[in-house]
Structure formats: C-alpha cells, structure tokens
Design an enzyme around this catalytic site. Structure first.
Site: not given
Ligand code: BEZ
Ligand code: FE
Length: 271
Positions: A136, A170, A191, A194, A196
């Site tokens: 990010y 990431y 993760r 994605h 948001h």
């Molecule tokens: C996220 O940005 O999606 C995220 C990052 C760290 C922990 C949970 C969600």
């Molecule tokens: Fe995220």
C-alpha cells in the site's frame, strides 16, 4: 455491572478452563503465553492476532447476519490499511499515478439497490489497494501519497469506472510475535491479492467489502480467512491492437465488471 460483559467473560473462562484441563497446561506454558500476549500488546499486534485467528472475519459476519437481506453484496473486514481523505475522482477515474509496471485493469459496473435493482448515481465507491508488489502507498516510499486510493463517483446512470493495476498478494505478519505463532502452527501469513471497497449512499447501509483477484495462489488459504466465492472477481484479458488503442494502453490489459448491491436502510430482512 454490565451483564453482557459478565456473560461473555464467564463463557470465555469456562472454555479456557476446559482447554487447561484437557491439555494439562503447565506453569511454564502459562508463563510463555503471558509473555507472548505482552509482546503482542507492545508491538501493537492485537488486531493482527484477531485477524489470523479468524476472529475479525467471524465478528463481521455475525454483526451483519441478522440484518442481511440475502441480496446485497456481502460485507467483509476493513483491514488496517484504510486511510481517510482519499481524492474524489469522477468516473472514468484513474487510481494510479504511474501504471508503467503491473497489469492494467479497468474495473467498472453499477451501484444498485439490492431490493429494487435501481441504479444509485449518488453513491460513492471508495477504493484502496496494494500495488503489484503487494505494498500500500503508506507502506512504500516509492509510491506517491494516496496512490491506488480514491473516492470514485459514478456517472448519472450509476455506472462507476476506474483504471488501476492488478494488486499483488502480500504478507501480513513478518517478524513479529503473530508471525512466530503462525510459524508454530505451520501456517503462512499471506493474503491473496484483493481490492478493498467502501460504498456509501444516502438511504442505504454502508458496505465495506473486498474483491479478490481470480487465480491467486493464496485464495484457498487466506491468512485471515476472508475469501468468499461471490467476492472473487472475473477478469477478461484483452490483447487485440484495436482494443489497446481504444483504451490508450501500450500492453494487454484486463477488464472486470462488478455490480455492488446496497441494502436500503428500511428494507425487508431475510427470514
Ligand atoms: C488487509 O489489508 O486486507 C489486511 C491486512 C492485515 C490484516 C488483515 C487485513
Ligand atoms: Fe488489504
């Protein structure tokens, strides 16, 4: 006295005592657990701990379950990387200052009422995402302020559109106590890629959710367990020279159409 605090605390303690008896937890193990939790607090990783224990996702699910009409786009966790004050951009918008690296993505669709299907031109589609390397902008000095963030305004027909790049997956827990816990559990901290979203419109319940990049290798094992099949995007790849020219891009690109459905504040709740 707060009866709800009493009830929930008693339920947690009951279950904790049961685990201690079942596993014959030792004094040494208790000391290590307390040291671990102390470090989690010192390193400000309690939210992350809740995420990887799948508590955050479950709480979001339970919070919305009683009010969900069964028709609107499912909610998902906000995550820690939301930033207030993203630039307001009219559709068709551009989210990245520089898309010379990464796969170009045009994302579009409509914001609709989940109950009547009517388009909502007054909605705001707020977007935030990582770049193709999984960073990010506020984690990465190389990106300009508010890169890959925006509050996208739909046109008069309720259609939103923005140009961006396909984000990368990431890692969320490298180097800290939560990362060590995941290692001890034989779990990874990745993760899947994605984007948001937070969609708002007067008269409708705000929707915070995230959409996942199709084909991502971590989709089946998201470290926070947030993937839902209906939130995995469908991409179409375009490589014909006339399509590249029409979109003013120098390389093959992807498109993704996704309609967001918002639940009216006054709406029929699923039985
Ligand atoms: C996220 O940005 O999606 C995220 C990052 C760290 C922990 C949970 C969600
Ligand atoms: Fe995220």
């Amino acid at each position: 006295m707060n009866q709800r605090v009493v009830d929930i605390t008693n339920a947690i303690v009951r279950n904790l005592h049961q685990v201690i008896r079942e596993y014959r937890v030792t004094e040494d193990e208790l000391r290590k657990a307390i040291e671990f939790l102390t470090e989690v607090g010192q390193k400000q990783e309690f939210t992350l701990l809740s995420d990887v224990l799948r508590v955050s996702v479950l709480v979001t699910e339970v919070t919305h379950a009683d009010e969900y009409d069964g028709l609107s786009t499912p909610h998902n966790v906000e995550g820690p990387l939301y930033r207030d004050g993203a630039p307001v951009l009219q559709s068709p918008a551009r989210l990245c200052a520089n898309d010379s690296t990464g796969d170009i993505l045009f994302m579009y669709g409509r914001v609709l009422s989940s109950q009547t299907g009517e388009p909502l031109p007054n909605a705001v589609v707020e977007v935030w995402q990582a770049n193709e390397e999984g960073f990010y902008e506020n984690q990465d000095e190389r990106q300009p302020d508010y890169n890959l963030r925006g509050r996208v305004l739909p046109d008069a027909t309720g259609r939103y559109e923005f140009r961006t790049i396909v984000p990368g997956p990431y890692s969320i827990a490298r180097g800290g106590p939560v990362g060590r816990l995941l290692e001890a559990l034989g779990r990874h901290d990745m993760r899947p890629a994605h984007i948001h979203f937070r969609i708002t419109c007067e008269g409708y319940k705000p929707l915070t959710t995230m959409l996942f990049v199709p084909g991502d290798p971590w989709l089946d094992s998201d470290a926070i367990g947030a993937v839902k099949p209906s939130l995995v995007m469908q991409f179409e790849r375009h490589e014909a020279p006339e399509e590249l020219q029409a979109r003013d891009v120098d390389r093959p690109f992807y498109t993704c159409e996704f309609d967001f459905k918002l639940q009216p504040v006054k709406s029929t709740v699923r039985a």
